[in-house]
Design a protein around this motif. Structure first.
Motif, PDB file in Angstrom:
ATOM      1  N   GLU A 160     -24.001  47.847  25.814  1.00  0.00           N
ATOM      2  CA  GLU A 160     -23.392  49.265  25.758  1.00  0.00           C
ATOM      3  C   GLU A 160     -24.456  50.057  24.559  1.00  0.00           C
ATOM      4  OE1 GLU A 160     -19.394  48.724  24.269  1.00  0.00           O
ATOM      5  OE2 GLU A 160     -18.818  47.420  25.763  1.00  0.00           O
ATOM      6  N   ASP A 202     -24.280  57.882  44.795  1.00  0.00           N
ATOM      7  CA  ASP A 202     -25.437  57.751  44.046  1.00  0.00           C
ATOM      8  C   ASP A 202     -26.334  56.923  44.696  1.00  0.00           C
ATOM      9  OD1 ASP A 202     -25.010  59.369  42.025  1.00  0.00           O
ATOM     10  OD2 ASP A 202     -24.315  57.977  40.540  1.00  0.00           O
ATOM     11  N   PHE A 230     -37.997  50.967  34.900  1.00  0.00           N
ATOM     12  CA  PHE A 230     -37.956  50.246  36.067  1.00  0.00           C
ATOM     13  C   PHE A 230     -39.228  50.290  36.721  1.00  0.00           C
ATOM     14  CE2 PHE A 230     -37.276  49.802  40.498  1.00  0.00           C
ATOM     15  CZ  PHE A 230     -36.609  48.651  41.038  1.00  0.00           C
ATOM     16  N   TRP A 247     -33.787  54.548  32.233  1.00  0.00           N
ATOM     17  CA  TRP A 247     -33.902  53.344  32.832  1.00  0.00           C
ATOM     18  C   TRP A 247     -34.858  53.269  34.213  1.00  0.00           C
ATOM     19  CZ3 TRP A 247     -28.201  52.442  31.768  1.00  0.00           C
ATOM     20  CH2 TRP A 247     -28.105  51.960  30.263  1.00  0.00           C
ATOM     21  N   PHE A 258     -27.219  45.130  31.288  1.00  0.00           N
ATOM     22  CA  PHE A 258     -27.138  46.262  30.515  1.00  0.00           C
ATOM     23  C   PHE A 258     -25.912  46.202  29.557  1.00  0.00           C
ATOM     24  CE2 PHE A 258     -30.359  47.103  33.718  1.00  0.00           C
ATOM     25  CZ  PHE A 258     -31.391  47.843  33.464  1.00  0.00           C
ATOM     26  N   HIS A 285     -22.490  53.480  33.066  1.00  0.00           N
ATOM     27  CA  HIS A 285     -23.973  53.489  33.257  1.00  0.00           C
ATOM     28  C   HIS A 285     -24.272  53.533  34.667  1.00  0.00           C
ATOM     29  CE1 HIS A 285     -24.455  51.137  29.095  1.00  0.00           C
ATOM     30  NE2 HIS A 285     -24.348  52.372  29.008  1.00  0.00           N
ATOM     31  N   ASP A 286     -23.182  53.596  35.561  1.00  0.00           N
ATOM     32  CA  ASP A 286     -23.397  53.646  36.921  1.00  0.00           C
ATOM     33  C   ASP A 286     -24.361  54.947  37.492  1.00  0.00           C
ATOM     34  OD1 ASP A 286     -21.798  51.446  37.318  1.00  0.00           O
ATOM     35  OD2 ASP A 286     -20.262  52.518  38.383  1.00  0.00           O
ATOM     36  N   HIS A 287     -24.090  55.926  36.789  1.00  0.00           N
ATOM     37  CA  HIS A 287     -25.173  56.876  37.369  1.00  0.00           C
ATOM     38  C   HIS A 287     -26.750  56.736  36.976  1.00  0.00           C
ATOM     39  CE1 HIS A 287     -26.385  60.794  39.048  1.00  0.00           C
ATOM     40  NE2 HIS A 287     -26.957  61.228  37.935  1.00  0.00           N
ATOM     41  N   ALA A 288     -26.947  56.335  35.558  1.00  0.00           N
ATOM     42  CA  ALA A 288     -28.136  56.117  34.710  1.00  0.00           C
ATOM     43  C   ALA A 288     -28.874  54.862  35.714  1.00  0.00           C
ATOM     44  CB  ALA A 288     -28.007  55.926  33.347  1.00  0.00           C
ATOM     45  N   LEU A 289     -28.023  54.004  36.117  1.00  0.00           N
ATOM     46  CA  LEU A 289     -28.597  52.889  36.516  1.00  0.00           C
ATOM     47  C   LEU A 289     -28.769  52.788  38.327  1.00  0.00           C
ATOM     48  CD1 LEU A 289     -26.964  49.984  34.404  1.00  0.00           C
ATOM     49  CD2 LEU A 289     -29.477  50.628  34.682  1.00  0.00           C
ATOM     50  N   LYS A 290     -28.802  54.006  38.790  1.00  0.00           N
ATOM     51  CA  LYS A 290     -28.619  53.958  40.372  1.00  0.00           C
ATOM     52  C   LYS A 290     -29.988  53.583  41.013  1.00  0.00           C
ATOM     53  CE  LYS A 290     -29.314  58.959  41.379  1.00  0.00           C
ATOM     54  NZ  LYS A 290     -29.976  59.272  40.099  1.00  0.00           N
ATOM     55  N   GLU A 291     -31.094  53.941  40.220  1.00  0.00           N
ATOM     56  CA  GLU A 291     -32.208  53.261  40.833  1.00  0.00           C
ATOM     57  C   GLU A 291     -32.463  51.951  40.682  1.00  0.00           C
ATOM     58  OE1 GLU A 291     -32.211  56.137  38.875  1.00  0.00           O
ATOM     59  OE2 GLU A 291     -32.780  57.923  39.944  1.00  0.00           O
ATOM     60  N   VAL A 292     -32.069  51.377  39.660  1.00  0.00           N
ATOM     61  CA  VAL A 292     -31.989  50.015  39.472  1.00  0.00           C
ATOM     62  C   VAL A 292     -31.195  49.326  40.459  1.00  0.00           C
ATOM     63  CG1 VAL A 292     -31.784  48.235  37.756  1.00  0.00           C
ATOM     64  CG2 VAL A 292     -32.611  50.287  36.992  1.00  0.00           C
ATOM     65  N   ASP A 293     -29.895  49.741  40.635  1.00  0.00           N
ATOM     66  CA  ASP A 293     -28.941  49.245  41.505  1.00  0.00           C
ATOM     67  C   ASP A 293     -29.408  49.250  43.079  1.00  0.00           C
ATOM     68  OD1 ASP A 293     -27.389  48.655  39.382  1.00  0.00           O
ATOM     69  OD2 ASP A 293     -25.980  50.391  39.673  1.00  0.00           O
ATOM     70  N   ALA A 353     -30.054  57.205  45.677  1.00  0.00           N
ATOM     71  CA  ALA A 353     -31.064  56.236  45.081  1.00  0.00           C
ATOM     72  C   ALA A 353     -32.087  55.509  46.246  1.00  0.00           C
ATOM     73  CB  ALA A 353     -30.603  55.385  44.092  1.00  0.00           C
TER      74      ALA A 353
END
Lengths: 149, 149, 149, 149, 149, 149, 149, 149
Positions: free
Chosen positions: D85, C58, C94, C90, D83, D114-122, C62
């Motif tokens: 739950e 991922d 963001f 998110w 983030f 949440h890893d996939h949903a947060l990939k752009e943030v990460d 990204a």
């Protein structure tokens, strides 16, 4: 006037200590990277969990170290970058470029055999020094106007 | 959307040509340093007069080259930095740091044996590629959404 | 006066097409992310090599997508962020924060049931719209002074 | 070197307290949003007068809260975004984007689901942590070079 | 050299038309706010829905207008602000302050009876003119070096 | 790659014409101040009305000229500053400082007898040239990589 | 977290004193313009010499006052702008625009009869207050989370 | 409110001492260049090694001095530039331009015979003073609101 000075680059000799000791009595705050080679390499996986792939092992550590490095350089008035005799030292050159783009005053500490290879880095610097003592003399002069001798 | 891409680093192989050729048909404008090694070394003294000291000979050239380099990086959306197999290549790492501090999207082109030495540089990049073809694929995807295969 | 407009957020309905079609004849250039879900998820590993760990799979994607996203937002005058009915979204929030910090004019496209959850996002926006048609009307008014009806 | 750390995001568990307590003895100044949910929702109308429309009720509060949030993030060296739950948490993602655009060092605190949903943030972060303790360990390492264990 | 000129302020006389007509043949691009008073007041509610409270009615419109105003000023090299004979005209003074903080070249167009009240605004300007014709003469001189007469 | 070049300084010889003519065929756009001495001195009062006090006479003109000067320097990639044989030329040195603070590439054109007096200016420059021809050679090299001879 | 608050605008009532007194005990540093009307008008000529022309009399004073005003606003986290019942108050609106362009948190203190005339100013603000007490309550809430009552 | 004031320019009279002494009791921190002419000229070669070429001798010194100068100006709220009766003083004008581009409040201290030659410099300043005492009076007024007499 005081100065924040970031000491970037080579971590295998005591050049940082020489500068810090020589600058005692001057209004200088020194910062720099974590200089424990092992800790610096492994900080990412030690804190955040192991990686099976060496590339991500390194990556996690480099990103954690960047928290310190970027803060140190961002707050610095002067960035001293020391190129040692061995290794690729691309992180040192990277720091020099990063600092130059931020408009920091750059001082490069290098040996004559590297002069040609460092010419682009030196072109962005305000001083090229050969010894830690010269760096101290620069800091003293900048802060007090006093010259050696 | 079009992209300005600055191609920094190694000048001894044809990686720039491979990328430029591969990207034909895409809305990309490429810039880069003067890649004629001799001209790049001697431009300062050839134009502005000889220097007896090799350090200033190099310095004058590096400063003239900086006019081009800084313009190219300042205008770039993406900076690709290629680390080759030989030489110190501190100017490449310097460019990477310079570009990172300006918030440019960095793509690093490197060989596996340099992975550890480049970990701080890679930590500031958005992609680490092994081949010029991969760089072309990134540019094509970024501009068109098309993936290879 | 022309406008660069970045269309961020939800990728499962045709809201982008509605806005682009509605704005025909206006001096607007639209950009946006890659909206092919599969390509967007897999671009990193498809181009740069597979990862055994889903997190880095991922992550690589990204980061490649960020080349496009950051360029699009950086060049935009107006950033429209659409929050759809499903998913965490998110990345949309963001982008809104990223655009706000750069001083872009934000327009949020949202449904009433999200009003409370989006109040911090809306507080940074210059308009909160319910339909793509309203976004088109805003663009037309901003560029020509003409109001609907 | 000291650090200003802004603690953004989830307000229903004691993760802020864990980090602040764990960081005792380190040169860190913590800031964050008002975490009293009721006060945060109603501050606008309580101070500046009631609104009949819930949208403007929320809007007035969100804008007053923005005075604190923007100051906290602007002054921060490190922004930690947690983030949780539940809930949409778009304000957390907004803060992450806002901080990223300002060049702050981002640390994201998230659960594996949440890893996939947060990939752009990460992809904009320098560290992804699973526990408050890891955040403390990062801060300790960044400031002192000391690793756990 | 061409100039982008934003024409801010009074909307009840034809001073904009006088300047635009007078500057024909010069390489100038003019922008400005929507000058249809009714449209400007009602754009928010007409597009985005009615408000029962006059304050929010005005607010929605002012925010939509800000999309145009901020773009116009951000792109301008020169901002001309005209203070007319009537009304509070706080938006004109606001634009002048906004432009000044962005480092734009300010030209103020004002009547003698306002000189004292505008002294802080004038102190940030590069020219104080009495007539639209003078503004045209400034633009002509700046672009071509030609003086009137 | 094209270059915007601002030609600042001495207005009594034809050095600008020499550079512009020499650079024919290169992708360079030249700008500079109004070089008609009389117009430059009197532009303020001619357009905006006479002043009884010589100081304000000069001041009005200098501010009108600043509209052109600041636009020219702000848009420039390279600022060439020529110091001639006569006069104080503080405006030239001012432009050099202004350009340096904006990070422009500075080229100084000066005679040997001024070397000591210009050392602080030269320290901010990327090239110190003696002749207009050398400036042309720098521009040609920067744009094409071609060296003279 | 402490706040620097600049109090701009109307100088004929004691609203500044009310806010400063009300905020006692909070970590707030207040700055503002010189509020002695006569000193503010005449500071330029009193210090730097008389002017026969009233325009330049005012101009010299306004520029000296700008040293204080710009410093105060530049250092501020929050800029409170009070519009009183009388006078043009263009300097207040100018300060609001100046602060907005710098990204300061704006709080406007105004009476209902000015709501329409101030709509563009309010559109850039994070709060519109009616009384000095409300401003104090905002500062207290922002710093401590405590609401009145 | 306190002020950082950088005192640039002429080094042959005691104007700095007059200002510093006159400002006793005010919350002002003064900085400035090294004013020992010999040390300033020779600092580069004394610390970093002799140069056979006078140009590089000067260059090395000017670059070391720039570390101090840039720090001083960057940290200053107010930059006072004194033009004396003799010498080219291009470094003074350079500092003025540098400070202007950074948005510093400029105060110029000059004699009437230089008014015409300094008109471009004055056009960027907020005050033109004739005596050190006037500079002190400006600082006192800016900080306390008190006027002389």
């Amino acid at each position: 006037m005081g100065l924040n000075v970031y000491l970037s680059g080579e971590i295998h000799t005591d050049w940082r200590e020489q500068i810090i000791e020589g600058a005692q009595g001057l209004d200088v705050t020194f910062t720099g990277p974590v200089t424990d080679h092992g800790a610096s390499d492994d900080c990412g996986v030690t804190i955040l969990g192991a990686e099976s792939d060496k590339y991500w092992h390194d990556h996690k550590g480099a990103m954690v170290n960047a928290i310190r490095t970027r803060k140190g350089i961002a707050d610095a008035d002067v960035v001293v970058v020391r190129f040692g005799e061995k290794y690729k030292q691309w992180n040192a050159a990277f720091d020099a470029g990063y600092a130059a783009a931020l408009g920091k005053s750059l001082v490069i500490l290098q040996q004559p055999e590297h002069d040609h290879a460092l010419k682009e880095v030196d072109a962005a610097a305000l001083a090229m020094a050969r010894t830690p003592e010269q760096v101290v003399q620069i800091l003293r002069y900048v802060l007090t106007g006093a010259l050696p001798g």
